[in-house]
Scaffold this motif. Structure first.
Motif, short mmCIF file in Angstrom:
data_model
loop_
_atom_site.label_atom_id
_atom_site.label_comp_id
_atom_site.label_asym_id
_atom_site.label_seq_id
_atom_site.Cartn_x
_atom_site.Cartn_y
_atom_site.Cartn_z
N THR A 6 0.86 -1.17 0.00
CA THR A 6 0.00 0.00 0.00
C THR A 6 0.90 1.22 0.00
O THR A 6 1.74 1.37 0.88
CB THR A 6 -0.92 0.02 1.24
OG1 THR A 6 -1.73 -1.15 1.24
CG2 THR A 6 -1.81 1.25 1.24
N LEU A 7 0.75 2.06 -1.01
CA LEU A 7 1.51 3.30 -1.10
C LEU A 7 0.66 4.42 -0.56
O LEU A 7 -0.46 4.64 -1.01
CB LEU A 7 1.88 3.58 -2.56
CG LEU A 7 2.64 2.47 -3.28
CD1 LEU A 7 2.82 2.83 -4.75
CD2 LEU A 7 3.97 2.23 -2.63
N ASP A 8 1.17 5.15 0.43
CA ASP A 8 0.47 6.29 1.01
C ASP A 8 1.28 7.53 0.66
O ASP A 8 2.40 7.70 1.11
CB ASP A 8 0.36 6.14 2.52
CG ASP A 8 -0.52 7.20 3.14
OD1 ASP A 8 -0.69 8.29 2.55
OD2 ASP A 8 -1.03 6.95 4.23
N PHE A 9 0.70 8.41 -0.17
CA PHE A 9 1.41 9.56 -0.70
C PHE A 9 1.39 10.79 0.20
O PHE A 9 2.12 11.73 -0.03
CB PHE A 9 0.87 9.92 -2.08
CG PHE A 9 1.05 8.79 -3.06
CD1 PHE A 9 2.30 8.51 -3.59
CD2 PHE A 9 -0.02 8.01 -3.44
CE1 PHE A 9 2.48 7.46 -4.48
CE2 PHE A 9 0.14 6.97 -4.34
CZ PHE A 9 1.38 6.69 -4.85
N GLY A 10 0.51 10.83 1.19
CA GLY A 10 0.45 11.97 2.09
C GLY A 10 -0.32 13.16 1.56
O GLY A 10 -0.59 14.10 2.30
N ASP A 12 -3.61 14.15 -1.55
CA ASP A 12 -4.60 13.54 -2.43
C ASP A 12 -4.02 13.35 -3.82
O ASP A 12 -3.30 14.19 -4.34
CB ASP A 12 -5.86 14.40 -2.51
CG ASP A 12 -6.67 14.32 -1.21
OD1 ASP A 12 -6.53 13.32 -0.49
OD2 ASP A 12 -7.43 15.26 -0.95
N THR A 31 -7.49 4.48 -7.24
CA THR A 31 -6.86 4.96 -6.02
C THR A 31 -7.91 5.12 -4.93
O THR A 31 -9.10 5.12 -5.20
CB THR A 31 -6.17 6.31 -6.24
OG1 THR A 31 -7.15 7.27 -6.65
CG2 THR A 31 -5.08 6.22 -7.29
N GLU A 32 -7.43 5.28 -3.71
CA GLU A 32 -8.31 5.51 -2.56
C GLU A 32 -7.88 6.79 -1.87
O GLU A 32 -7.28 6.76 -0.79
CB GLU A 32 -8.21 4.32 -1.60
CG GLU A 32 -8.62 3.00 -2.20
CD GLU A 32 -8.30 1.82 -1.30
OE1 GLU A 32 -7.81 2.04 -0.17
OE2 GLU A 32 -8.52 0.70 -1.73
N ARG A 34 -5.57 9.14 -0.85
CA ARG A 34 -4.12 9.29 -0.76
C ARG A 34 -3.38 7.97 -0.94
O ARG A 34 -2.17 7.94 -0.92
CB ARG A 34 -3.74 9.84 0.62
CG ARG A 34 -4.28 11.19 0.88
CD ARG A 34 -3.92 11.62 2.27
NE ARG A 34 -4.34 12.99 2.46
CZ ARG A 34 -3.86 13.78 3.39
NH1 ARG A 34 -2.97 13.34 4.23
NH2 ARG A 34 -4.27 15.02 3.48
N ARG A 35 -4.11 6.89 -1.10
CA ARG A 35 -3.49 5.56 -1.11
C ARG A 35 -3.72 4.83 -2.42
O ARG A 35 -4.71 5.02 -3.10
CB ARG A 35 -4.06 4.72 0.02
CG ARG A 35 -3.69 5.23 1.37
CD ARG A 35 -4.09 4.25 2.45
NE ARG A 35 -3.66 4.74 3.72
CZ ARG A 35 -4.49 5.11 4.68
NH1 ARG A 35 -5.78 5.00 4.51
NH2 ARG A 35 -4.00 5.56 5.81
N TYR A 36 -2.76 3.96 -2.71
CA TYR A 36 -2.89 3.06 -3.83
C TYR A 36 -2.39 1.69 -3.38
O TYR A 36 -1.34 1.58 -2.75
CB TYR A 36 -2.06 3.54 -5.03
CG TYR A 36 -1.97 2.50 -6.11
CD1 TYR A 36 -3.10 2.13 -6.82
CD2 TYR A 36 -0.79 1.85 -6.37
CE1 TYR A 36 -3.04 1.15 -7.78
CE2 TYR A 36 -0.72 0.86 -7.33
CZ TYR A 36 -1.86 0.52 -8.03
OH TYR A 36 -1.79 -0.45 -8.97
N ARG A 37 -3.16 0.67 -3.68
CA ARG A 37 -2.76 -0.70 -3.34
C ARG A 37 -2.22 -1.36 -4.59
O ARG A 37 -2.83 -1.33 -5.64
CB ARG A 37 -3.95 -1.48 -2.79
CG ARG A 37 -4.36 -0.91 -1.47
CD ARG A 37 -5.40 -1.71 -0.81
NE ARG A 37 -5.77 -0.98 0.40
CZ ARG A 37 -6.66 -1.37 1.24
NH1 ARG A 37 -7.31 -2.48 1.03
NH2 ARG A 37 -6.93 -0.66 2.31
#
Length: 53
Positions: A6-10, A12, A31-32, A34-37
């Motif tokens: 899970t990548l959390d970009f911090g 949007d 995407t979700e 700020r996150r991408y799985r």
């Protein structure tokens, strides 16, 4: 073996695209906020283009 991350970009994210090494857009990915799985196959290398909202 297969892996998941899970990548959390911090911030949007507007969109995430799977791309090739020339950074051509190949496939839009869901995407979700700020996150991408990301799911990877064995030995797969993923190149992503990420656009901020």
């Amino acid at each position: 073996m297969r892996a998941a991350a899970t990548l959390d970009f911090g911030v949007d994210i507007a969109s995430v695209w799977m791309s090739n090494t020339l950074e051509d857009r190949i496939e839009a990915l869901a995407t979700e906020g700020r996150r991408y799985r990301l799911a990877l196959r064995p030995f797969q290398i993923a190149t992503l283009r990420i656009f901020q909202a």
